[in-house]
Motif scaffolding. Structure first.
Motif, PDB file in Angstrom:
ATOM      1  N   UNK A 172      38.679  42.451  48.640  1.00 44.83           N
ATOM      2  CA  UNK A 172      39.303  42.879  49.892  1.00 44.83           C
ATOM      3  C   UNK A 172      39.261  41.772  50.924  1.00 44.83           C
ATOM      4  N   UNK A 173      40.312  41.684  51.711  1.00 41.31           N
ATOM      5  CA  UNK A 173      40.372  40.678  52.758  1.00 41.31           C
ATOM      6  C   UNK A 173      39.855  41.208  54.094  1.00 41.31           C
ATOM      7  N   UNK A 174      40.167  42.482  54.419  1.00 42.42           N
ATOM      8  CA  UNK A 174      39.835  43.012  55.736  1.00 42.42           C
ATOM      9  C   UNK A 174      38.699  44.031  55.628  1.00 42.42           C
ATOM     10  N   UNK A 175      38.828  45.143  56.353  1.00 44.71           N
ATOM     11  CA  UNK A 175      37.754  46.127  56.402  1.00 44.71           C
ATOM     12  C   UNK A 175      37.655  46.964  55.132  1.00 44.71           C
ATOM     13  N   UNK A 176      38.571  46.770  54.193  1.00 46.65           N
ATOM     14  CA  UNK A 176      38.441  47.406  52.886  1.00 46.65           C
ATOM     15  C   UNK A 176      37.194  46.973  52.147  1.00 46.65           C
ATOM     16  N   UNK A 177      36.534  45.951  52.653  1.00 48.91           N
ATOM     17  CA  UNK A 177      35.309  45.479  52.011  1.00 48.91           C
ATOM     18  C   UNK A 177      34.220  46.540  52.033  1.00 48.91           C
ATOM     19  N   UNK A 178      34.226  47.452  53.026  1.00 43.19           N
ATOM     20  CA  UNK A 178      33.168  48.459  53.100  1.00 43.19           C
ATOM     21  C   UNK A 178      33.251  49.442  51.932  1.00 43.19           C
ATOM     22  N   UNK A 179      34.403  50.100  51.704  1.00 42.57           N
ATOM     23  CA  UNK A 179      34.471  50.957  50.514  1.00 42.57           C
ATOM     24  C   UNK A 179      34.390  50.172  49.207  1.00 42.57           C
ATOM     25  N   UNK A 180      34.854  48.934  49.195  1.00 39.34           N
ATOM     26  CA  UNK A 180      34.747  48.146  47.968  1.00 39.34           C
ATOM     27  C   UNK A 180      33.290  47.910  47.589  1.00 39.34           C
ATOM     28  N   UNK A 181      32.484  47.458  48.545  1.00 40.57           N
ATOM     29  CA  UNK A 181      31.068  47.234  48.252  1.00 40.57           C
ATOM     30  C   UNK A 181      30.388  48.521  47.812  1.00 40.57           C
ATOM     31  N   UNK A 182      30.720  49.620  48.485  1.00 43.03           N
ATOM     32  CA  UNK A 182      30.104  50.901  48.152  1.00 43.03           C
ATOM     33  C   UNK A 182      30.454  51.317  46.730  1.00 43.03           C
ATOM     34  N   UNK A 183      31.733  51.197  46.363  1.00 45.91           N
ATOM     35  CA  UNK A 183      32.154  51.567  45.017  1.00 45.91           C
ATOM     36  C   UNK A 183      31.473  50.707  43.960  1.00 45.91           C
ATOM     37  N   UNK A 184      31.330  49.434  44.250  1.00 41.82           N
ATOM     38  CA  UNK A 184      30.789  48.527  43.237  1.00 41.82           C
ATOM     39  C   UNK A 184      29.282  48.672  43.063  1.00 41.82           C
ATOM     40  N   UNK A 185      28.565  48.974  44.137  1.00 43.25           N
ATOM     41  CA  UNK A 185      27.123  49.201  43.947  1.00 43.25           C
ATOM     42  C   UNK A 185      26.891  50.543  43.257  1.00 43.25           C
ATOM     43  N   UNK A 186      27.782  51.509  43.492  1.00 44.82           N
ATOM     44  CA  UNK A 186      27.661  52.781  42.777  1.00 44.82           C
ATOM     45  C   UNK A 186      27.915  52.579  41.291  1.00 44.82           C
ATOM     46  N   UNK A 187      28.921  51.774  40.975  1.00 37.69           N
ATOM     47  CA  UNK A 187      29.253  51.512  39.577  1.00 37.69           C
ATOM     48  C   UNK A 187      28.108  50.792  38.866  1.00 37.69           C
ATOM     49  N   UNK A 188      27.390  49.951  39.613  1.00 35.29           N
ATOM     50  CA  UNK A 188      26.252  49.230  39.037  1.00 35.29           C
ATOM     51  C   UNK A 188      24.999  50.102  38.953  1.00 35.29           C
ATOM     52  N   UNK A 189      25.085  51.337  39.469  1.00 36.65           N
ATOM     53  CA  UNK A 189      23.970  52.283  39.477  1.00 36.65           C
ATOM     54  C   UNK A 189      22.749  51.717  40.210  1.00 36.65           C
ATOM     55  N   UNK A 190      23.037  51.067  41.322  1.00 38.68           N
ATOM     56  CA  UNK A 190      21.948  50.562  42.158  1.00 38.68           C
ATOM     57  C   UNK A 190      21.187  51.736  42.779  1.00 38.68           C
TER      58      UNK A 190
END
Length: 229
Positions: A172-190
């Motif tokens: 993501x380039x703009x504020x989409x980074x917030x849901x992107x980070x959230x989705x990716x840490x969830x996928x990693x089962x952090x």
């Protein structure tokens, strides 16, 4: 334990020096990785001076404005610490909350910590009702996609073990980074924790940048990063 504090900057001339002072006042070994995203208000000149004055500040400069996600992508690629903290360059979020944010990781309980503006008894400036509603809607839909039970997905304060963030590629380039980070840490089962933080929100006359359009875009990114990378 060394902190890498990543600070994206875009036109924050009025607050940049003060937020750096507040971060520097925290009692931790740290590096400040500050990324100027092609500011036009003189922020870059201030950053250049700050970097001369402190040897733990590493400054990077974009030639054109790309957005918060792009600035974080640049900053994350430069970290050398054990724990990474995202810190906005305005004064909405106060580094005095670092001890609470770091505690779950220091105790070995968490890989990632979110600082929530919507829980606890810390002081909060009273501002926009519809921003609150929009945040709740976006957070709820994000939770449905990730199976997390966050109260404040859009918060700036996200803290990571360095190995977690080093393994995430931001698109993501703009504020989409917030849901992107959230989705990716969830996928990693952090292991994700949430702690209350204070919040001194600002209005648009004081330089607030996020708008309703970013809320609509957040819904797109929630779906995108749930099903596609």
């Amino acid at each position: 334990m060394k902190l890498s504090i990543v600070i994206p900057v875009y036109n924050e001339k009025a607050t940049l020096a003060e937020i750096v002072r507040r971060v520097q006042a925290t009692p931790y070994e740290k590096e400040l990785i500050i990324v100027d995203d092609a500011s036009t208000d003189g922020s870059r000149d201030i950053l250049q001076q700050l970097a001369v004055e402190a040897d733990n500040i590493r400054a990077f400069y974009h030639d054109r404005n790309q957005g918060k996600g792009a600035a974080l992508r640049t900053g994350f690629s430069k970290v050398s610490g054990d724990i990474v903290i995202i810190q906005d360059a305005d004064l909405e979020y106060n580094p005095i909350d670092y001890p609470e944010l770091l505690a779950p990781i220091e105790k070995g309980l968490a890989d990632v910590v979110f600082g929530s503006r919507l829980i606890g008894a810390a002081p909060h400036r009273v501002l926009f009702f519809w921003h609150y509603v929009g945040n709740k809607v976006v957070t709820t839909i994000s939770n449905m996609m990730t199976n997390l039970n966050l109260t404040d997905m859009e918060t700036c304060y996200k803290v990571f073990k360095a190995e977690i963030i080093n393994d995430i590629k931001i698109r993501s380039e703009r504020f989409g980074v917030e849901p992107e980070l959230t989705a990716k840490i969830a996928r990693k089962r952090c292991r994700v924790y949430e702690v209350p933080i204070s919040y001194d929100g600002r209005d648009y006359s004081e330089g607030k940048k996020i708008t309703w359009r970013d809320g609509i875009a957040a819904l797109y990114y929630i779906i995108r990063f749930r099903f596609w990378d």
